[in-house]
Write a protein that holds these residues in place. Structure first.
Motif, PDB file in Angstrom:
ATOM      1  N   PRO A 106       0.801  -1.222   0.000  1.00  0.00           N
ATOM      2  CA  PRO A 106       0.000   0.000   0.000  1.00  0.00           C
ATOM      3  C   PRO A 106       0.841   1.283   0.000  1.00  0.00           C
ATOM      4  CG  PRO A 106      -0.002  -0.977   2.175  1.00  0.00           C
ATOM      5  CD  PRO A 106       0.741  -1.924   1.274  1.00  0.00           C
ATOM      6  N   SER A 107       2.149   1.164  -0.134  1.00  0.00           N
ATOM      7  CA  SER A 107       2.997   2.355  -0.130  1.00  0.00           C
ATOM      8  C   SER A 107       2.709   3.230  -1.347  1.00  0.00           C
ATOM      9  CB  SER A 107       4.475   1.953  -0.121  1.00  0.00           C
ATOM     10  OG  SER A 107       4.814   1.317  -1.337  1.00  0.00           O
ATOM     11  N   ALA A 108       2.992   4.496  -1.227  1.00  0.00           N
ATOM     12  CA  ALA A 108       2.725   5.443  -2.312  1.00  0.00           C
ATOM     13  C   ALA A 108       3.493   5.082  -3.584  1.00  0.00           C
ATOM     14  CB  ALA A 108       3.083   6.861  -1.862  1.00  0.00           C
ATOM     15  N   ASP A 109       4.755   4.685  -3.438  1.00  0.00           N
ATOM     16  CA  ASP A 109       5.534   4.376  -4.641  1.00  0.00           C
ATOM     17  C   ASP A 109       4.989   3.152  -5.371  1.00  0.00           C
ATOM     18  OD1 ASP A 109       6.489   2.833  -2.458  1.00  0.00           O
ATOM     19  OD2 ASP A 109       8.454   2.576  -3.375  1.00  0.00           O
ATOM     20  N   MET A 110       4.557   2.147  -4.637  1.00  0.00           N
ATOM     21  CA  MET A 110       3.990   0.964  -5.299  1.00  0.00           C
ATOM     22  C   MET A 110       2.624   1.262  -5.901  1.00  0.00           C
ATOM     23  SD  MET A 110       6.104  -1.410  -5.528  1.00  0.00           S
ATOM     24  CE  MET A 110       4.963  -2.625  -6.168  1.00  0.00           C
ATOM     25  N   GLY A 170      -5.980  -8.985  -7.578  1.00  0.00           N
ATOM     26  CA  GLY A 170      -5.290  -7.992  -6.766  1.00  0.00           C
ATOM     27  C   GLY A 170      -5.706  -6.570  -7.095  1.00  0.00           C
ATOM     28  N   ARG A 171      -6.976  -6.355  -7.355  1.00  0.00           N
ATOM     29  CA  ARG A 171      -7.471  -4.991  -7.629  1.00  0.00           C
ATOM     30  C   ARG A 171      -7.565  -4.228  -6.308  1.00  0.00           C
ATOM     31  NH1 ARG A 171      -8.533  -5.158 -12.831  1.00  0.00           N
ATOM     32  NH2 ARG A 171      -9.591  -6.921 -13.757  1.00  0.00           N
ATOM     33  N   VAL A 172      -7.063  -3.000  -6.334  1.00  0.00           N
ATOM     34  CA  VAL A 172      -7.027  -2.179  -5.137  1.00  0.00           C
ATOM     35  C   VAL A 172      -7.783  -0.882  -5.404  1.00  0.00           C
ATOM     36  CG1 VAL A 172      -5.524  -1.025  -3.462  1.00  0.00           C
ATOM     37  CG2 VAL A 172      -4.775  -3.148  -4.551  1.00  0.00           C
ATOM     38  N   LYS A 173      -8.825  -0.625  -4.610  1.00  0.00           N
ATOM     39  CA  LYS A 173      -9.647   0.579  -4.812  1.00  0.00           C
ATOM     40  C   LYS A 173      -8.816   1.856  -4.761  1.00  0.00           C
ATOM     41  CE  LYS A 173     -12.894  -1.203  -1.950  1.00  0.00           C
ATOM     42  NZ  LYS A 173     -13.856  -1.135  -0.890  1.00  0.00           N
ATOM     43  N   SER A 174      -7.871   1.936  -3.841  1.00  0.00           N
ATOM     44  CA  SER A 174      -7.086   3.164  -3.695  1.00  0.00           C
ATOM     45  C   SER A 174      -6.190   3.433  -4.901  1.00  0.00           C
ATOM     46  CB  SER A 174      -6.253   3.121  -2.419  1.00  0.00           C
ATOM     47  OG  SER A 174      -5.353   2.045  -2.452  1.00  0.00           O
ATOM     48  N   ASP A 175      -5.950   2.438  -5.749  1.00  0.00           N
ATOM     49  CA  ASP A 175      -5.154   2.659  -6.955  1.00  0.00           C
ATOM     50  C   ASP A 175      -5.878   3.575  -7.934  1.00  0.00           C
ATOM     51  OD1 ASP A 175      -3.145   1.087  -5.980  1.00  0.00           O
ATOM     52  OD2 ASP A 175      -3.468  -0.585  -7.356  1.00  0.00           O
ATOM     53  N   ASP A 176      -7.180   3.723  -7.779  1.00  0.00           N
ATOM     54  CA  ASP A 176      -7.949   4.590  -8.662  1.00  0.00           C
ATOM     55  C   ASP A 176      -7.995   6.029  -8.170  1.00  0.00           C
ATOM     56  OD1 ASP A 176      -8.505   2.428 -10.336  1.00  0.00           O
ATOM     57  OD2 ASP A 176     -10.275   1.875  -9.174  1.00  0.00           O
ATOM     58  N   HIS A 212      12.269  -3.254   0.490  1.00  0.00           N
ATOM     59  CA  HIS A 212      11.039  -2.474   0.596  1.00  0.00           C
ATOM     60  C   HIS A 212      10.448  -2.644   1.995  1.00  0.00           C
ATOM     61  CE1 HIS A 212       7.478  -0.386  -0.839  1.00  0.00           C
ATOM     62  NE2 HIS A 212       6.747  -1.310  -0.230  1.00  0.00           N
ATOM     63  N   ALA A 213      10.123  -1.504   2.644  1.00  0.00           N
ATOM     64  CA  ALA A 213       9.595  -1.580   4.012  1.00  0.00           C
ATOM     65  C   ALA A 213       8.689  -0.402   4.341  1.00  0.00           C
ATOM     66  CB  ALA A 213      10.759  -1.637   5.007  1.00  0.00           C
ATOM     67  N   THR A 214       8.063   0.209   3.332  1.00  0.00           N
ATOM     68  CA  THR A 214       7.319   1.438   3.601  1.00  0.00           C
ATOM     69  C   THR A 214       5.802   1.275   3.625  1.00  0.00           C
ATOM     70  OG1 THR A 214       7.411   2.053   1.264  1.00  0.00           O
ATOM     71  CG2 THR A 214       9.129   2.941   2.702  1.00  0.00           C
ATOM     72  N   GLY A 215       5.277   0.125   3.325  1.00  0.00           N
ATOM     73  CA  GLY A 215       3.828  -0.038   3.320  1.00  0.00           C
ATOM     74  C   GLY A 215       3.280  -0.501   4.659  1.00  0.00           C
ATOM     75  N   LEU A 216       2.185   0.138   5.096  1.00  0.00           N
ATOM     76  CA  LEU A 216       1.462  -0.320   6.279  1.00  0.00           C
ATOM     77  C   LEU A 216       0.212  -1.048   5.806  1.00  0.00           C
ATOM     78  CD1 LEU A 216       1.578   2.702   8.750  1.00  0.00           C
ATOM     79  CD2 LEU A 216       3.019   0.666   8.712  1.00  0.00           C
ATOM     80  N   TYR A 217       0.139  -2.327   6.083  1.00  0.00           N
ATOM     81  CA  TYR A 217      -0.987  -3.158   5.668  1.00  0.00           C
ATOM     82  C   TYR A 217      -2.038  -3.131   6.774  1.00  0.00           C
ATOM     83  CZ  TYR A 217       2.277  -5.011   2.199  1.00  0.00           C
ATOM     84  OH  TYR A 217       3.167  -5.150   1.156  1.00  0.00           O
ATOM     85  N   THR A 218      -3.049  -2.269   6.625  1.00  0.00           N
ATOM     86  CA  THR A 218      -4.111  -2.244   7.629  1.00  0.00           C
ATOM     87  C   THR A 218      -4.926  -3.518   7.503  1.00  0.00           C
ATOM     88  OG1 THR A 218      -5.732  -1.151   6.208  1.00  0.00           O
ATOM     89  CG2 THR A 218      -4.259   0.280   7.526  1.00  0.00           C
ATOM     90  N   TRP A 219      -5.640  -3.845   8.561  1.00  0.00           N
ATOM     91  CA  TRP A 219      -6.457  -5.065   8.524  1.00  0.00           C
ATOM     92  C   TRP A 219      -7.520  -4.945   7.426  1.00  0.00           C
ATOM     93  CZ3 TRP A 219      -2.839  -7.251  10.542  1.00  0.00           C
ATOM     94  CH2 TRP A 219      -2.316  -6.984  11.802  1.00  0.00           C
TER      95      TRP A 219
END
Length: 127
Positions: free
Chosen positions: A40-44, A110-116, A89-96
């Motif tokens: 979920p990191s910004a760069d990814m 692997g569709r992610v709503k926030s990618d939109d 890589h260690a910058t993503g916080l995976y919320t529940w």
């Protein structure tokens, strides 16, 4: 932000997968490379957007040969887990809630709503 999903049990096998048993007794198994790809990191998130627009996007170097593994993980409060991967890589916080959204059993693509959402360099979506 209140989390709507809560894990009951976490089991990280650093070379293969993170398994979560949720409070509702559902079990989710996340292969480590899948978690790395859907960080979920910004760069990814921006990289996934670029790849969606242009499938020929050049991927960054993974920093080593072989399949990526988890080298460390830590709980962040009572709402997330932070994973450090073998490629650094260690910058993503995976919320529940995020983990429940990307569960491979219910979201194999692997569709992610926030990618939109708009890009970080265009937070208002004007450009």
């Amino acid at each position: 932000m209140k989390q709507t999903h809560t894990p009951q049990h976490l089991d990280l096998k650093k070379d293969s997968a993170l398994t979560i048993v949720w409070q509702d007794k559902c079990e989710s198994v996340y292969p480590i490379p899948y978690l790395r790809r859907l960080s979920p990191s910004a760069d990814m998130r921006e990289l996934r957007k670029s790849m969606k627009k242009n499938p020929l996007t050049i991927l960054p170097s993974s920093g080593g040969a072989g399949e990526v593994t988890a080298v460390d993980a830590e709980l962040v409060g009572n709402y997330a887990i932070k994973i450090t991967f073998s490629d650094g890589h260690a910058t993503g916080l995976y919320t529940w809630d995020y983990l429940r959204e990307i569960d491979p059993a219910t979201n194999p693509e692997g569709r992610v709503k926030s990618d939109d959402a708009p890009a970080h360099n265009d937070p208002l979506g004007l450009g």
